[in-house]
Design a protein around this motif. Structure first.
Motif, short mmCIF file in Angstrom:
data_model
loop_
_atom_site.label_atom_id
_atom_site.label_comp_id
_atom_site.label_asym_id
_atom_site.label_seq_id
_atom_site.Cartn_x
_atom_site.Cartn_y
_atom_site.Cartn_z
N GLY A 104 -11.82 -39.58 -32.43
CA GLY A 104 -12.29 -39.80 -33.79
C GLY A 104 -13.18 -38.69 -34.30
O GLY A 104 -13.07 -37.52 -33.89
N LEU A 105 -14.11 -39.05 -35.17
CA LEU A 105 -15.01 -38.09 -35.79
C LEU A 105 -16.21 -37.85 -34.90
O LEU A 105 -16.80 -38.79 -34.35
CB LEU A 105 -15.47 -38.63 -37.14
CG LEU A 105 -16.28 -37.68 -38.03
CD1 LEU A 105 -15.42 -36.51 -38.50
CD2 LEU A 105 -16.82 -38.44 -39.25
N VAL A 106 -16.59 -36.56 -34.77
CA VAL A 106 -17.74 -36.20 -33.94
C VAL A 106 -18.62 -35.23 -34.73
O VAL A 106 -18.17 -34.56 -35.66
CB VAL A 106 -17.31 -35.56 -32.60
CG1 VAL A 106 -16.65 -36.59 -31.70
CG2 VAL A 106 -16.39 -34.37 -32.83
N MET A 107 -19.91 -35.16 -34.32
CA MET A 107 -20.87 -34.31 -35.01
C MET A 107 -21.71 -33.56 -34.00
O MET A 107 -22.05 -34.07 -32.93
CB MET A 107 -21.79 -35.16 -35.91
CG MET A 107 -22.83 -34.34 -36.69
SD MET A 107 -23.82 -35.35 -37.85
CE MET A 107 -24.83 -36.28 -36.69
N SER A 108 -22.06 -32.32 -34.34
CA SER A 108 -22.94 -31.50 -33.52
C SER A 108 -24.12 -31.04 -34.36
O SER A 108 -23.95 -30.63 -35.51
CB SER A 108 -22.19 -30.29 -32.97
OG SER A 108 -23.08 -29.41 -32.29
N THR A 109 -25.31 -31.11 -33.79
CA THR A 109 -26.51 -30.61 -34.47
C THR A 109 -27.12 -29.43 -33.74
O THR A 109 -28.23 -28.99 -34.08
CB THR A 109 -27.55 -31.74 -34.61
OG1 THR A 109 -27.86 -32.27 -33.32
CG2 THR A 109 -27.03 -32.85 -35.51
N ASP A 110 -26.41 -28.91 -32.73
CA ASP A 110 -26.92 -27.75 -31.98
C ASP A 110 -25.94 -26.58 -32.02
O ASP A 110 -25.81 -25.83 -31.06
CB ASP A 110 -27.25 -28.14 -30.54
CG ASP A 110 -26.04 -28.64 -29.76
OD1 ASP A 110 -24.93 -28.62 -30.32
OD2 ASP A 110 -26.22 -29.05 -28.59
N GLY A 111 -25.25 -26.44 -33.16
CA GLY A 111 -24.36 -25.30 -33.33
C GLY A 111 -23.02 -25.41 -32.66
O GLY A 111 -22.30 -24.41 -32.56
N GLY A 112 -22.66 -26.59 -32.17
CA GLY A 112 -21.35 -26.79 -31.57
C GLY A 112 -21.33 -26.87 -30.06
O GLY A 112 -20.26 -26.99 -29.47
N HIS A 113 -22.49 -26.82 -29.43
CA HIS A 113 -22.53 -26.90 -27.96
C HIS A 113 -22.28 -28.32 -27.46
O HIS A 113 -21.54 -28.52 -26.49
CB HIS A 113 -23.88 -26.39 -27.44
CG HIS A 113 -24.09 -24.93 -27.67
ND1 HIS A 113 -23.54 -23.95 -26.86
CD2 HIS A 113 -24.79 -24.26 -28.62
CE1 HIS A 113 -23.88 -22.75 -27.30
NE2 HIS A 113 -24.65 -22.91 -28.37
N THR A 114 -22.90 -29.30 -28.10
CA THR A 114 -22.71 -30.70 -27.71
C THR A 114 -22.31 -31.50 -28.94
O THR A 114 -22.69 -31.18 -30.07
CB THR A 114 -23.99 -31.30 -27.09
OG1 THR A 114 -25.06 -31.25 -28.06
CG2 THR A 114 -24.40 -30.53 -25.85
N TRP A 115 -21.55 -32.59 -28.68
CA TRP A 115 -21.00 -33.39 -29.77
C TRP A 115 -21.21 -34.87 -29.50
O TRP A 115 -21.15 -35.31 -28.35
CB TRP A 115 -19.51 -33.10 -29.93
CG TRP A 115 -19.23 -31.69 -30.33
CD1 TRP A 115 -19.17 -30.59 -29.51
CD2 TRP A 115 -18.98 -31.21 -31.66
NE1 TRP A 115 -18.90 -29.46 -30.25
CE2 TRP A 115 -18.78 -29.81 -31.57
CE3 TRP A 115 -18.90 -31.83 -32.90
CZ2 TRP A 115 -18.50 -29.03 -32.69
CZ3 TRP A 115 -18.63 -31.05 -34.01
CH2 TRP A 115 -18.44 -29.66 -33.91
N SER A 116 -21.43 -35.63 -30.58
CA SER A 116 -21.63 -37.07 -30.47
C SER A 116 -20.64 -37.79 -31.37
O SER A 116 -20.44 -37.38 -32.53
CB SER A 116 -23.05 -37.46 -30.88
OG SER A 116 -24.01 -36.80 -30.09
N PRO A 117 -20.03 -38.86 -30.86
CA PRO A 117 -19.11 -39.64 -31.72
C PRO A 117 -19.88 -40.30 -32.87
O PRO A 117 -20.98 -40.82 -32.68
CB PRO A 117 -18.55 -40.69 -30.77
CG PRO A 117 -18.80 -40.16 -29.40
CD PRO A 117 -20.08 -39.38 -29.48
N ILE A 118 -19.33 -40.25 -34.05
CA ILE A 118 -19.86 -40.96 -35.22
C ILE A 118 -18.67 -41.58 -35.94
O ILE A 118 -17.54 -41.48 -35.49
CB ILE A 118 -20.63 -40.02 -36.17
CG1 ILE A 118 -19.72 -38.88 -36.65
CG2 ILE A 118 -21.88 -39.48 -35.51
CD1 ILE A 118 -20.35 -38.02 -37.72
N GLY A 119 -18.93 -42.23 -37.04
CA GLY A 119 -17.81 -42.70 -37.86
C GLY A 119 -17.54 -44.17 -37.78
O GLY A 119 -16.37 -44.58 -37.90
#
Length: 384
Positions: free
Chosen positions: A239-254
């Motif tokens: 699904g949809l994921v978001m990163s707040t550290d420039g793309g190094h780590t990602w968290s599922p959202i949505g």
């Protein structure tokens, strides 16, 4: 006021014994999607652009025809979508569409099968660029901070950069080691100057020096949907994921979005007036809106009958403030202000007593408005 003064409003009344009467018609204000123009019903819209100087000038790009016989389509309207002009464009589909912010008469399109093209006269004539020798444009972005800088990905040939509006090109994806792979996404990250993101061969890569060097950030995402200051949004099989550290780590959202298997994500945009508001287009479930930066979502489809949404555009101001490109044309989302008018009409008198009037009131959808509530009041000239 005459009937012909209101586009889309018509009266039809059977006449036997004719009286003069008045009709009050009120369409109650609402916000909803509407089909911008029936003329685009054959166009699968994949890209939208609006001239910032004259918002009534709209461009749409995509394709017409079935999969095995589809043809690239590019159209322009100069009157807010009432009439459209189609341009002859090579290829199977228009993949990208950009206007030069410094001079919106300059139009760039990337096509699948027709290469990368530029027009300096709003689409009247075109120059084709094929720096790779291959015509299959899979992604393209324009650096809005430096409008002469373009990045274009060609399937089977990698990524090319031009810093002079397409006059010359340089291959920049050699260090990636994935030149023969399809680059599925390109995005400029506004968090840093000249920061380009590319998704290819199952990896997310970044360059901060125009492609001289690249770093592999992650293998989590298979597409970059949106890059805004401080956040990246991507799609993957979960699904949809978001990163707040420039793309190094990602968290599922949505939360609230349909499962990825039911509706893949096609477009994601941010409200220019409110950064916390996002809109996402899906391949089967229409548009969803988030009021909290993408963490939770609700359907946003009032008035939209075609739910394959391949493109979204938010205008900086004005009405409409959203456009959605679907598999059956273009929709716009706007306020529907209340209107009320009194029109002369006629009616028939049937039966005495009690006497009553009978009149057929028709409202034709000539302007493609979605709905109207009509209240008719009949009054004889004599006052009864």
């Amino acid at each position: 006021m005459k009937v012909e003064d209101l586009p889309g409003l018509r009266l039809r009344t059977p006449i036997s014994l004719v009286f003069a009467l008045f009709l009050s018609a009120t369409a109650f204000g609402a916000e909803s999607w509407r089909l911008t123009s029936p003329a685009l019903y054959e166009v699968g819209v994949a890209a939208i652009a609006v001239d910032p100087r004259t918002p009534s000038t709209i461009y749409v790009g995509g394709h017409t025809g079935p999969t095995l016989r589809q043809t690239a389509a590019l159209l322009r309207s100069d009157d807010g979508g009432f009439t459209w002009r189609r341009f002859g464009i090579p290829g199977l589909s228009v993949q990208s569409l950009n206007l030069d912010p410094a001079n919106p008469d300059v139009v760039y399109i990337g096509t699948y099968g027709g290469g990368f093209l530029k027009s300096v006269d709003r689409g009247e004539s075109w120059t084709a660029f094929q720096p790779s020798g291959l015509p299959w444009v899979s992604a393209a972005v324009l650096d809005r901070a430096n409008p002469g800088t373009l990045y274009v990905a060609f399937a089977g040939a990698g990524i090319f950069r031009s810093t002079n509006s397409g006059e010359t090109w340089t291959s920049i994806s050699g260090p990636l080691g994935v030149i023969e792979e399809v680059v599925t996404s390109l995005a400029l990250d506004p968090s840093a100057p000249n920061r380009l993101l590319a998704v290819a061969a199952g990896g997310l890569y970044r360059t901060d020096d125009g492609g001289t060097t690249w770093v592999l950030l992650s293998r989590v995402v298979d597409q970059i949907l949106l890059a805004v200051p401080g956040a990246l949004y991507g799609g993957r099989d979960v699904g949809l994921v978001m990163s707040t550290d420039g793309g190094h780590t990602w968290s599922p959202i949505g939360a609230g979005l349909p499962p990825p298997g039911n509706a893949s994500f096609r477009a994601l945009i941010q409200d220019p007036a409110n950064p916390g508001v996002l809109y996402i287009g899906t391949a089967a479930a229409g548009v969803f809106r988030s009021m909290d930066g993408g963490r939770t979502w609700t359907p946003f489809n009032q008035g939209m009958t075609h739910r394959f949404v391949g493109a979204l555009l938010a205008t900086p101001s004005g009405d409409p403030f959203l456009y959605a490109g679907t598999d059956a044309g273009l929709y716009d989302y706007r306020s529907r202000p209340e209107f009320q008018t009194t029109l002369p009409a006629v009616a028939s008198l049937h039966g005495v007593p009690p006497a009553f009037f009978h009149s057929d009131v028709w409202i034709f959808n000539g302007s493609a408005e979605s709905e109207a509530t009509v209240t008719a009041t009949y009054r004889c000239l004599g006052g009864s």
